[in-house]
Design a protein around this motif. Sequence first.
Motif, PDB file in Angstrom:
ATOM      1  N   TYR A  58       0.837  -1.205   0.000  1.00  0.00           N
ATOM      2  CA  TYR A  58       0.000   0.000   0.000  1.00  0.00           C
ATOM      3  C   TYR A  58       0.869   1.251   0.000  1.00  0.00           C
ATOM      4  O   TYR A  58       0.627   2.190  -0.769  1.00  0.00           O
ATOM      5  N   CYS A  59       1.876   1.289   0.862  1.00  0.00           N
ATOM      6  CA  CYS A  59       2.729   2.476   0.977  1.00  0.00           C
ATOM      7  C   CYS A  59       3.469   2.740  -0.327  1.00  0.00           C
ATOM      8  O   CYS A  59       3.522   3.876  -0.807  1.00  0.00           O
ATOM      9  N   ALA A  60       4.036   1.695  -0.925  1.00  0.00           N
ATOM     10  CA  ALA A  60       4.796   1.864  -2.167  1.00  0.00           C
ATOM     11  C   ALA A  60       3.912   2.372  -3.289  1.00  0.00           C
ATOM     12  O   ALA A  60       4.281   3.296  -4.031  1.00  0.00           O
TER      13      ALA A  60
ATOM     14  N   THR B 157     -10.631   8.561   5.461  1.00  0.00           N
ATOM     15  CA  THR B 157     -10.153   8.444   4.081  1.00  0.00           C
ATOM     16  C   THR B 157      -9.872   6.993   3.720  1.00  0.00           C
ATOM     17  O   THR B 157     -10.299   6.499   2.674  1.00  0.00           O
ATOM     18  N   VAL B 158      -9.161   6.298   4.605  1.00  0.00           N
ATOM     19  CA  VAL B 158      -8.804   4.909   4.307  1.00  0.00           C
ATOM     20  C   VAL B 158     -10.033   4.006   4.354  1.00  0.00           C
ATOM     21  O   VAL B 158     -10.136   3.040   3.585  1.00  0.00           O
ATOM     22  N   GLU B 159     -10.996   4.302   5.206  1.00  0.00           N
ATOM     23  CA  GLU B 159     -12.211   3.492   5.271  1.00  0.00           C
ATOM     24  C   GLU B 159     -12.934   3.470   3.933  1.00  0.00           C
ATOM     25  O   GLU B 159     -13.422   2.416   3.494  1.00  0.00           O
TER      26      GLU B 159
ATOM     27  N   CYS C   8       6.555   1.260   8.351  1.00  0.00           N
ATOM     28  CA  CYS C   8       5.136   1.510   8.040  1.00  0.00           C
ATOM     29  C   CYS C   8       4.273   0.288   8.328  1.00  0.00           C
ATOM     30  O   CYS C   8       3.198   0.145   7.731  1.00  0.00           O
ATOM     31  N   ASP C   9       4.692  -0.584   9.247  1.00  0.00           N
ATOM     32  CA  ASP C   9       3.837  -1.718   9.584  1.00  0.00           C
ATOM     33  C   ASP C   9       3.414  -1.634  11.044  1.00  0.00           C
ATOM     34  O   ASP C   9       3.568  -0.598  11.688  1.00  0.00           O
ATOM     35  N   GLN C  10       2.871  -2.726  11.585  1.00  0.00           N
ATOM     36  CA  GLN C  10       2.285  -2.694  12.918  1.00  0.00           C
ATOM     37  C   GLN C  10       3.311  -2.502  14.032  1.00  0.00           C
ATOM     38  O   GLN C  10       2.931  -2.249  15.179  1.00  0.00           O
ATOM     39  N   ALA C  11       4.588  -2.571  13.708  1.00  0.00           N
ATOM     40  CA  ALA C  11       5.604  -2.277  14.709  1.00  0.00           C
ATOM     41  C   ALA C  11       5.502  -0.837  15.209  1.00  0.00           C
ATOM     42  O   ALA C  11       6.006  -0.519  16.284  1.00  0.00           O
TER      43      ALA C  11
ATOM     44  N   GLY D  63      -3.110   0.402  10.694  1.00  0.00           N
ATOM     45  CA  GLY D  63      -1.847   0.221   9.994  1.00  0.00           C
ATOM     46  C   GLY D  63      -1.838   0.853   8.617  1.00  0.00           C
ATOM     47  O   GLY D  63      -0.860   1.499   8.215  1.00  0.00           O
ATOM     48  N   LEU D  64      -2.916   0.700   7.860  1.00  0.00           N
ATOM     49  CA  LEU D  64      -2.993   1.315   6.537  1.00  0.00           C
ATOM     50  C   LEU D  64      -3.031   2.835   6.640  1.00  0.00           C
ATOM     51  O   LEU D  64      -2.442   3.534   5.807  1.00  0.00           O
ATOM     52  N   SER D  65      -3.718   3.354   7.650  1.00  0.00           N
ATOM     53  CA  SER D  65      -3.765   4.812   7.832  1.00  0.00           C
ATOM     54  C   SER D  65      -2.370   5.360   8.114  1.00  0.00           C
ATOM     55  O   SER D  65      -1.984   6.423   7.596  1.00  0.00           O
ATOM     56  N   LEU D  66      -1.600   4.652   8.943  1.00  0.00           N
ATOM     57  CA  LEU D  66      -0.231   5.085   9.214  1.00  0.00           C
ATOM     58  C   LEU D  66       0.643   4.942   7.976  1.00  0.00           C
ATOM     59  O   LEU D  66       1.502   5.798   7.702  1.00  0.00           O
ATOM     60  N   ALA D  67       0.457   3.866   7.214  1.00  0.00           N
ATOM     61  CA  ALA D  67       1.237   3.682   5.991  1.00  0.00           C
ATOM     62  C   ALA D  67       0.933   4.791   4.995  1.00  0.00           C
ATOM     63  O   ALA D  67       1.826   5.246   4.266  1.00  0.00           O
ATOM     64  N   ARG D  68      -0.302   5.222   4.945  1.00  0.00           N
ATOM     65  CA  ARG D  68      -0.660   6.339   4.066  1.00  0.00           C
ATOM     66  C   ARG D  68       0.080   7.605   4.493  1.00  0.00           C
ATOM     67  O   ARG D  68       0.568   8.367   3.650  1.00  0.00           O
TER      68      ARG D  68
END
Length: 853
Positions: free
Chosen positions: A46-48, A196-198, A600-603, A617-622
Amino acid sequence: MALSTESTTFTKDVLGRYTCSTWDEATADPTGIDVVVLGGGMYGGYCAAKVYQESRLRFGDARKALRVLVLEAGPFVLNQHTADVPDLGFFDPGGSAVNVQSGANTGIRNEVWGVGWRSNEPFVGQAYCVGGKGIFWGGWCPELQPNDLAEWPADVRRYLTNVDAQNPIGHRPIDHIDQVTQLLLKRGDPLSGYGTVEYEIGVEPSDRFLFDPVQLSTSNTQKVGLNEALRVFLDRNKGTIDARITNVLPAPVAVQTQSFVSGLFALDKYSSVPALIGAARDDHNDGRANDLRMTIVPNCHVSSLGFRPDAQATERGTRVINRIDVFWGGAQRSLFLPSHCQVVLAMSCIESTRLALESMSLVASGLRRPGNELMGRNYMVHLRFDISFDVDRAAFGTWVKTQWPGKELASELQQAAVHVQCEGASGRFQFQFYAATNRNGPDENLYRLVPDLEIQQQIADNFQSDKIRIVLRASGQVHGGRAASIGDPNFDYVDLAGDADFDQQFGHRRAWVQFNRGDHFNDPIWQEMHDTGHAIARAMSTGGPPPEYRGDFTVDAVKRQQGVGTTFHDAGCLWMGEDPDSSVTDVRGHFHHVTNAYCCDQALFTTIGSANPVLTGLSLARRVATDLVDRHSGFLTKAPTLPGISLLPSAGWMQSPFPGMLILNSANNGLLETNPFAGIGMYYLSRDMGDFDLSVEWKSFRTFNGQDLFANSGIMLRTPDPLGVNFSDPFQFKSFYDSVTEVQIDETGKQFFDNTGRSVFGNSTFKTGAIYGVAPSTQWAANVASPDGPDLGKRYWNTFEVTARGTHIKVTLNGRVVCEANVPAVKRLRGFLGLQFHTGRVQFRNLRLNQVN
């Protein structure tokens, strides 16, 4: 020559060849790579894709998009979620956790599943393939509750939950009715990070996947389906069922059944693989064989990271990643990176932590004492179990008819789901509440793609049971130990395994995952989850026969039902924070102590709460993706309303101890560039000042005198007159600089020790935005260094805003407050303003200054 599309006995590898690249194709020109993402799973993929697409749109030309390289340890296997492929049988290993203690060899199960670490508890492991666990899971995507986020950095909380109308994260793509409030939500409304991610992954609108079949009534009584009836029942009665129940919400399921734009396909069940494919094909579809901006290299295992060498710290380098060591094509290879390239760890919490500890631990960097490592602390999972039971359908129908005037339970009841949030004395937990009226319960047909109409009808006809079959899927939080040292028996952690567990195939140490409380069998939250689950089951009987349990769900039985290594929700070891001394990464996922590394993962999670982690996690990756694009573009903020000040010598500027500043342009109050061939010095305004506000724009460059070199400069506040200082005298030099307050410009965070002649790099008290040696910069907020060349426009420029009031100094960099502190008594409260020249090239322009006294 490009590799042609290969064939096996069964297939022609069109998807792999048209999506992925070989190592040689992707790394033919390493000097042009801007971002390397390590891991092509849910978050890395997703991030890439977001970095490529956002930069392509922002810079207005696909050829100007950032060059993104994804390195994935496993193969390319599917182009979408497994649930979108009819009855493939390509599953995760389920509850079959395997022993991963020292010496164990777990191998590969179910085509791609393996365990790359060691532990004192069995693990299911992770999916080593493009898409990772995200092509198997990721369906249930709730937001973290406010109490879950209470310990997170305030800036991250605002990003996830607040709607900023002036600077929204996104906009609502469609008009629709909110399922709970029944209010109209308008297209174009500003959204938070979560919001946004939802919409992007299909959580919103929430009524498109799980719905009640439409049934028309011939009377004045309205038919109510199982989905709505369950939600209303639980919401109305939650206070009497169990005081621990806080919210009853529609199921937050990441499945999109209708596109927001007419004529476009929906995403179906969310996985990041389609986004990765879309980014690669948007880049490659003109037939280019070189200058590819988006490349994915599968079967590429990252073993370690290397750092730029430095004569003052040969064992540590400059904490700037300049090499990635991998195993690809049966051999060890190394990729050497340019100085502006950013590296993103997205290998899963455990493997990202392993790589960070292996390559850039705080202890090995010289920033913390042995035994006081931060990375690996705060490891968290979820404690999980299911309760399955049946309730009488007719009795529930009686409750609807008698307690909900004007309504009656519909005769056609199919699949239903509700999200139940709870908070107990021991922590937060949730239930994924599933229900159906078929023979085998809700799991039989949930998340299935059935393209045959007759089979669909057969499934629909089977929802005729006189029982409502319910599954409560519980997950409860484990508290992490951010302040607890590794080895504390009260908390779990991740460390590097011993030499006996050296990975012979890939040439690195494995991670060791230690559950210091074993399987958490004695955690008190088990009892609370058990009691609330059974309270819900009893309440669901609604005066009819008691619930019929389909198994043993006593508290001891549920504790043993699913091991702690089977949750797929591991999180926390590289957590975010505002204080570099008590967190590993900053509020945008950038490592505090490494110039060009993100996670950008759950860490990244500060706490895990009870909610499934994918939406967060996706929101943070964004956010990481947006920050990467920002740092390669330009942050120029709106100029403060301060008087402009000329930077030209005619305005009273002088240089000492030698001419180290060049005037590149005399227009618009001057454009300067540092030219420090002879060492350290200052370009200063000989005007005595005390309190003031200033802003200045600056840009650093990647090269100096033909060399790849990081710049070191700064804004000098309240200096004594340099003309009276002999800079060649160490005592006078030190006395001068000890009295000055400096706002630092140095992306390496270099701390030099006079007594040893050695340096430590990555110290936040010495990096860009810090009050040098006094207070740290809490995050990385500057653009990456600029290349040379034309057509850069506004790219790579930064804006410092500095406020000085007595001893109090506040530093804002590109609109973010990065440092605020009181300087010690040794610092002067009046003096000159200076621009330092020291190392490398930095340009200055547009100085604005307001003297308060």
